[in-house]
Scaffold this active site. Structure first.
Site, short mmCIF file in Angstrom:
data_model
loop_
_atom_site.label_atom_id
_atom_site.label_comp_id
_atom_site.label_asym_id
_atom_site.label_seq_id
_atom_site.Cartn_x
_atom_site.Cartn_y
_atom_site.Cartn_z
N ARG A 103 8.16 4.09 -4.79
CA ARG A 103 8.26 3.10 -3.71
C ARG A 103 7.24 1.98 -3.90
O ARG A 103 7.52 0.82 -3.61
CB ARG A 103 8.09 3.77 -2.34
CG ARG A 103 8.33 2.81 -1.18
CD ARG A 103 8.32 3.50 0.15
NE ARG A 103 7.02 4.10 0.45
CZ ARG A 103 6.76 4.79 1.56
NH1 ARG A 103 7.70 4.98 2.47
NH2 ARG A 103 5.56 5.31 1.76
N LEU A 132 11.18 1.06 7.22
CA LEU A 132 10.60 1.54 5.97
C LEU A 132 11.24 2.89 5.65
O LEU A 132 11.25 3.78 6.49
CB LEU A 132 9.09 1.69 6.10
CG LEU A 132 8.38 2.17 4.84
CD1 LEU A 132 8.41 1.10 3.76
CD2 LEU A 132 6.95 2.59 5.14
N LYS A 160 6.63 -2.07 1.93
CA LYS A 160 5.46 -1.48 2.57
C LYS A 160 4.24 -2.41 2.37
O LYS A 160 3.36 -2.16 1.56
CB LYS A 160 5.18 -0.08 2.01
CG LYS A 160 4.21 0.74 2.87
CD LYS A 160 4.15 2.17 2.36
CE LYS A 160 3.16 3.02 3.13
NZ LYS A 160 3.57 3.28 4.51
N ARG A 199 -7.24 -20.56 -1.91
CA ARG A 199 -6.31 -20.36 -0.81
C ARG A 199 -5.18 -21.39 -0.85
O ARG A 199 -5.39 -22.58 -0.64
CB ARG A 199 -7.03 -20.42 0.54
CG ARG A 199 -6.15 -19.91 1.69
CD ARG A 199 -6.86 -19.97 3.04
NE ARG A 199 -6.10 -19.25 4.06
CZ ARG A 199 -5.02 -19.72 4.67
NH1 ARG A 199 -4.56 -20.92 4.36
NH2 ARG A 199 -4.39 -18.99 5.57
N GLU A 213 12.21 2.27 14.45
CA GLU A 213 11.29 3.31 13.96
C GLU A 213 10.00 3.22 14.76
O GLU A 213 9.85 2.36 15.63
CB GLU A 213 11.02 3.13 12.47
CG GLU A 213 10.39 1.79 12.12
CD GLU A 213 10.25 1.57 10.62
OE1 GLU A 213 10.29 2.56 9.87
OE2 GLU A 213 10.09 0.40 10.21
N TYR A 237 0.83 -1.21 0.00
CA TYR A 237 0.00 0.00 0.00
C TYR A 237 0.86 1.24 0.00
O TYR A 237 2.07 1.20 0.26
CB TYR A 237 -0.94 0.00 1.21
CG TYR A 237 -0.28 0.29 2.54
CD1 TYR A 237 -0.38 1.56 3.13
CD2 TYR A 237 0.45 -0.67 3.21
CE1 TYR A 237 0.22 1.83 4.34
CE2 TYR A 237 1.05 -0.41 4.43
CZ TYR A 237 0.94 0.84 5.00
OH TYR A 237 1.55 1.11 6.21
N HIS A 252 -0.67 -21.17 -0.13
CA HIS A 252 0.42 -20.26 0.21
C HIS A 252 1.24 -19.84 -1.01
O HIS A 252 1.69 -18.71 -1.09
CB HIS A 252 1.34 -20.91 1.25
CG HIS A 252 0.76 -20.92 2.63
ND1 HIS A 252 -0.31 -21.71 2.98
CD2 HIS A 252 1.10 -20.25 3.76
CE1 HIS A 252 -0.61 -21.53 4.25
NE2 HIS A 252 0.24 -20.64 4.75
#
Length: 287
Positions: free
Chosen positions: A52, A204, A146, A100, A179, A33, A102
């Site tokens: 990014r 990040l 991110k 579903r 952070e 995101y 992995h």
């Protein structure tokens, strides 16, 4: 709250927006995101945010949902439909809907969701500085991507809320600050060095972090990217945090100890003003 959302090719009322229950963002947090600030109707650092996003997608071998030119049009239309002049636009890309399992699905059709909402700059309401508490950093080893896998951040942020603080700064077993849960951490030493961690996979590399670093260097401050300890942070002359929504936020207390004299420091205040000018917003003193 956003009034309209964009979901996979169409705009819909926010209350009606939905994704499939087997979207991999929901099932596995297999998604990335970005959050971009809107100030006076303009996007702040849009290019670096989208750069990014491309990096995050590449690191996860996830296909972009649309070309960048189309994405920019979608972002602007989402902002327009939600009548946002000052606020944020949020975009999330997942690997899409699949049975579903992995392992990556064979298809390469990513999902895209975009929302936007108005909000007042936090720095204006919190000009006297904020308190941070510390917590153990229990996250994975690729914090440079991110992703939406933010459960450790959620737990740390809840600790801050329950302690009456603004943010949690995460600390390694060796006692070093990495952070915050949603912001980068900075200190100013007695010798007026502006210190923040280097952009390794432990943090990040925030877009606001990059902008503030460039501003500080432009203004002639000594900027040093290195690891710093919690003890060094507690003994610092000044401290602050940076993020898309917090901008440059003075930190005046860490846990039970004041930073410096317990008030925003002059170097932090100067960076606040410089960043406000960059972002096209009023400085906290005049907002």
């Amino acid at each position: 709250m956003s009034r309209f959302a964009y979901v996979n090719g169409r705009f819909t009322r926010h209350r009606d927006a939905a994704i499939h229950i087997e979207d991999r963002g929901y099932q596995f947090a297999d998604a990335v995101y970005e959050v971009i600030a809107i100030q006076n109707g303009s996007f702040v650092d849009e290019g670096p945010h989208l750069d990014r996003l491309d990096r995050s997608l590449g690191e996860l071998r996830m296909a972009p949902p649309v070309a960048r030119s189309a994405l920019k049009r979608i972002l602007r239309e989402t902002v327009r439909r939600n009548r946002v002049r000052d606020g944020i636009v949020y975009l999330q890309v997942s690997r899409g809907v699949a049975r579903r399992d992995h392992a990556f699905p064979a298809h390469r059709k990513s999902s895209l969701v975009v929302t936007a909402r108005s909000m007042k700059p936090k720095s204006a309401a919190l000009a006297d500085g904020v308190v941070v508490v510390t917590t153990e950093d229990i996250r994975w080893k690729r914090c440079d991507i991110k992703t939406v896998g933010l459960l450790p951040n959620v737990l740390a942020k809840q600790r801050a809320v329950e302690a009456g603080a603004y943010e949690s700064w995460m600390v390694t077993p060796d006692g070093d600050v990495t952070e915050g849960t949603s912001a980068n951490a900075w200190i100013v030493t007695a010798g007026r060095e502006v210190v923040t961690r280097p952009p390794t996979n432990a943090i990040l590399n925030g877009i606001t972090r990059r902008t503030v670093r460039a501003i500080a260097e432009r203004e002639g401050y000594a900027v040093v990217e290195r690891v710093f300890s919690l003890n060094e942070a507690r003994a610092a002359a000044e401290a602050f945090l940076t993020s898309t929504t917090s901008h440059v936020m003075p930190v005046v207390r860490i846990d039970d100890r004041p930073v410096g004299d317990g008030r925003p420091g002059p170097l932090t205040a100067a960076l606040q003003a410089d960043y406000a000018a960059h972002a096209g917003m009023a400085h906290p003193d005049t907002a």
